[in-house]
Design an enzyme around this catalytic site. Structure first.
Site, mmCIF file in Angstrom:
data_model
loop_
_atom_site.group_PDB
_atom_site.id
_atom_site.type_symbol
_atom_site.label_atom_id
_atom_site.label_comp_id
_atom_site.label_asym_id
_atom_site.label_seq_id
_atom_site.Cartn_x
_atom_site.Cartn_y
_atom_site.Cartn_z
ATOM 1 N N MET A 8 0.853 -1.191 0.000
ATOM 2 C CA MET A 8 0.000 0.000 0.000
ATOM 3 C C MET A 8 0.885 1.235 0.000
ATOM 4 O O MET A 8 1.500 1.574 1.020
ATOM 5 C CB MET A 8 -0.950 -0.015 1.203
ATOM 6 C CG MET A 8 -2.052 -1.052 1.067
ATOM 7 S SD MET A 8 -3.179 -1.122 2.481
ATOM 8 C CE MET A 8 -3.957 0.473 2.421
ATOM 9 N N GLU A 9 0.916 1.879 -1.146
ATOM 10 C CA GLU A 9 1.762 3.057 -1.299
ATOM 11 C C GLU A 9 1.370 4.145 -0.296
ATOM 12 O O GLU A 9 0.190 4.444 -0.125
ATOM 13 C CB GLU A 9 1.609 3.615 -2.726
ATOM 14 C CG GLU A 9 2.666 4.608 -3.070
ATOM 15 C CD GLU A 9 2.173 5.662 -4.032
ATOM 16 O OE1 GLU A 9 0.994 5.638 -4.421
ATOM 17 O OE2 GLU A 9 2.980 6.534 -4.389
ATOM 18 N N GLN A 68 8.372 -4.530 -5.246
ATOM 19 C CA GLN A 68 7.386 -4.418 -6.331
ATOM 20 C C GLN A 68 7.802 -3.351 -7.352
ATOM 21 O O GLN A 68 8.128 -2.225 -6.989
ATOM 22 C CB GLN A 68 6.006 -4.068 -5.782
ATOM 23 C CG GLN A 68 4.934 -4.141 -6.867
ATOM 24 C CD GLN A 68 3.552 -3.758 -6.385
ATOM 25 O OE1 GLN A 68 3.307 -2.604 -6.031
ATOM 26 N NE2 GLN A 68 2.638 -4.710 -6.389
ATOM 27 N N CYS A 98 -2.446 -1.183 -10.526
ATOM 28 C CA CYS A 98 -2.645 0.181 -10.025
ATOM 29 C C CYS A 98 -3.718 0.916 -10.841
ATOM 30 O O CYS A 98 -3.641 0.992 -12.066
ATOM 31 C CB CYS A 98 -1.330 0.954 -10.061
ATOM 32 S SG CYS A 98 -1.512 2.627 -9.421
ATOM 33 N N GLY A 200 -8.697 -8.627 -1.628
ATOM 34 C CA GLY A 200 -9.763 -7.633 -1.679
ATOM 35 C C GLY A 200 -10.874 -7.894 -0.682
ATOM 36 O O GLY A 200 -11.468 -8.979 -0.681
ATOM 37 N N GLY A 223 -4.834 -6.188 2.897
ATOM 38 C CA GLY A 223 -4.264 -4.858 3.055
ATOM 39 C C GLY A 223 -4.966 -4.103 4.170
ATOM 40 O O GLY A 223 -4.571 -4.149 5.341
ATOM 41 N N ARG A 224 -6.065 -3.432 3.814
ATOM 42 C CA ARG A 224 -6.732 -2.568 4.779
ATOM 43 C C ARG A 224 -7.236 -3.328 6.004
ATOM 44 O O ARG A 224 -7.270 -2.786 7.104
ATOM 45 C CB ARG A 224 -7.871 -1.817 4.077
ATOM 46 C CG ARG A 224 -7.355 -0.852 2.997
ATOM 47 C CD ARG A 224 -8.461 -0.433 2.059
ATOM 48 N NE ARG A 224 -9.038 -1.597 1.402
ATOM 49 C CZ ARG A 224 -10.228 -1.624 0.821
ATOM 50 N NH1 ARG A 224 -10.960 -0.536 0.788
ATOM 51 N NH2 ARG A 224 -10.668 -2.729 0.252
HETATM 52 C C1 LIG Z 1 -3.683 3.551 -0.141
HETATM 53 C C2 LIG Z 1 -3.462 2.329 -0.998
HETATM 54 C C3 LIG Z 1 -2.242 2.149 -1.626
HETATM 55 C C4 LIG Z 1 -2.020 1.023 -2.440
HETATM 56 N N1 LIG Z 1 -0.794 0.843 -3.026
HETATM 57 C C5 LIG Z 1 -0.551 -0.278 -3.753
HETATM 58 C C6 LIG Z 1 0.745 -0.540 -4.305
HETATM 59 O O1 LIG Z 1 1.705 0.229 -4.139
HETATM 60 N N2 LIG Z 1 0.895 -1.677 -5.046
HETATM 61 C C7 LIG Z 1 -0.133 -2.562 -5.254
HETATM 62 O O2 LIG Z 1 0.055 -3.573 -5.935
HETATM 63 N N3 LIG Z 1 -1.355 -2.339 -4.721
HETATM 64 C C8 LIG Z 1 -1.576 -1.245 -3.968
HETATM 65 N N4 LIG Z 1 -2.805 -1.062 -3.394
HETATM 66 C C9 LIG Z 1 -3.842 -2.115 -3.527
HETATM 67 C C10 LIG Z 1 -3.759 -3.092 -2.331
HETATM 68 O O3 LIG Z 1 -2.555 -3.818 -2.378
HETATM 69 C C11 LIG Z 1 -4.935 -4.098 -2.360
HETATM 70 O O4 LIG Z 1 -4.923 -4.754 -3.584
HETATM 71 C C12 LIG Z 1 -6.288 -3.410 -2.148
HETATM 72 O O5 LIG Z 1 -6.235 -2.499 -1.070
HETATM 73 C C13 LIG Z 1 -7.392 -4.443 -1.890
HETATM 74 O O6 LIG Z 1 -7.063 -5.233 -0.788
HETATM 75 P P1 LIG Z 1 -7.700 -4.966 0.685
HETATM 76 O O7 LIG Z 1 -9.191 -4.908 0.517
HETATM 77 O O8 LIG Z 1 -7.244 -6.135 1.514
HETATM 78 O O9 LIG Z 1 -7.170 -3.665 1.176
HETATM 79 C C14 LIG Z 1 -3.052 0.058 -2.611
HETATM 80 C C15 LIG Z 1 -4.278 0.255 -1.963
HETATM 81 C C16 LIG Z 1 -4.492 1.358 -1.167
HETATM 82 C C17 LIG Z 1 -5.834 1.521 -0.469
#
Ligand SMILES: Cc1cc2nc3c(=O)[nH]c(=O)nc-3n(C[C@H](O)[C@H](O)[C@H](O)COP(=O)(O)O)c2cc1C
Length: 322
Positions: A8-9, A68, A98, A200, A223-224
């Site tokens: 998560m960037e 990554q 992305c 997700g 992630g979240r």
């Molecule tokens: C703030 C933010 C930054 C993210 N940055 C990246 C990233 O740098 N590379 C990537 O592959 N996915 C990135 N994602 C996507 C997450 O890795 C993930 O696929 C997405 O949040 C869904 O998963 P979750 O519901 O478990 O959060 C980002 C998502 C968020 C919300």
């Protein structure tokens, strides 16, 4: 069964990876994306996004961190993958998911999901450029506008030599709007022959069970959900082992927040020191109502000393109330 921490960037940096992997249950992390445009990036860029490279690519608790890369030029991607591997990255992940407009406009991220042939070229060049022992993995969405090309995309990526495929089960056009369409990835393992990691909308143990059942995938990336419930991976493991689960209390989370604040005070400019803590509270409030209160109490504070004092006061009041 593996549980991975999602990249998560701007949120999941080395500090956050260290905190979350210490709690336990996480098998692997991925860095924020390294943007590859045309040339070979200086070593410092890799160390900035992945300080763990100086400790064999492991977090302090020993969890591997893949680097990554995001870009569309096969040769530049390959050169930078080789550099990351040379610097000791335990694996290289490719960001084909992305959704950001500015990234997509420059032919990076999810816009490439409309071009499976290009994906094939990128992955195969990268695979060729790094040692056989360095895994190359890819992270995608279901598609850009729709999911019609999902099977072609998955075949291209696996056929080019990626050893794992993570799928954020939404298209680019879905953005982050629930639900995640876990059921749409259940045939990808049979089609590709490589492990598929479902990603997700996994926020709790019930979601995890449903995600696994619908996606047919053994592995998940979260992630979240891990930011709002920092011990979610450990809880999932404990439940699988049918051991009693001790969910992290708010007092325990406060210790982590204090640690984060103190680290930021040491390493960031004073006026930015509170930023990461406030950002994390934004995620934590989904699971801990107290996080909302602490956010309100601190949102206007900037001076490090005021933030520390408020955090202490909050902790004292919470312990009295408990
Ligand atoms: C703030 C933010 C930054 C993210 N940055 C990246 C990233 O740098 N590379 C990537 O592959 N996915 C990135 N994602 C996507 C997450 O890795 C993930 O696929 C997405 O949040 C869904 O998963 P979750 O519901 O478990 O959060 C980002 C998502 C968020 C919300």
């Amino acid at each position: 069964m593996h549980i991975y921490l999602a990249p998560m960037e701007g949120v999941v940096n080395a500090r956050m990876r260290a905190l979350l992997t210490r709690i336990g249950g996480i098998d692997r992390c991925v860095t924020e994306f390294v943007r590859v445009t045309g040339q070979l990036l200086p070593r410092r860029v890799f160390f900035r996004l992945c300080p763990e490279l100086s400790t064999e690519g492991l977090t302090p608790s020993g969890v591997p961190v893949y680097v990554q890369l995001l870009g569309s030029d096969p040769i530049a991607m390959a050169d930078n993958a080789a550099r990351a591997a040379e610097l000791g990255a335990p694996g290289i992940d490719i960001n084909f998911g992305c959704p950001a407009k500015c990234v997509n406009r420059h032919r990076g991220g999810s816009v490439l999901l409309d071009e499976p042939e290009l994906l094939y070229d990128i992955v195969s060049e990268m695979r060729r450029a790094v040692p056989d022992t360095t895994p190359v993995t890819a992270k995608i969405r279901l598609g850009y506008r729709g999911s019609e090309r999902l099977h072609d995309v998955a075949r291209a990526i696996a056929g080019a030599g990626a050893c794992e495929l993570t799928v954020h089960a939404r298209t680019r056009d879905h953005g982050y709007k629930p639900p995640a369409y876990w059921e749409l990835i259940d045939d990808l393992h049979d089609i590709t022959g490589i492990p598929v990691i479902a990603n997700g909308e996994v926020w709790n143990y019930q979601d995890y069970l449903q995600c696994r059942a619908q996606s047919g995938s053994e592995h998940v990336m979260i992630g979240r959900g891990l930011l709002s419930t920092p011990d979610l991976a450990r809880q999932i493991r404990d439940r699988n082992l049918q051991q009693p689960v001790n969910a992290l209390s708010w007092q325990e989370v406060l210790v982590l927040l204090e640690e984060m604040l103190s680290d930021c005070i040491t390493h960031c400019a004073p006026r930015h020191a509170g930023g990461p803590m406030k950002q994390w509270l934004g995620y934590l409030r989904r699971q801990y109502p107290q996080a909302q209160r602490l956010f309100e109490e601190t949102k206007r504070l900037k001076a490090p000393a005021e933030l520390v004092a408020q955090l202490e006061l909050h902790r004292f009041e919470e312990s009295k109330a408990a």
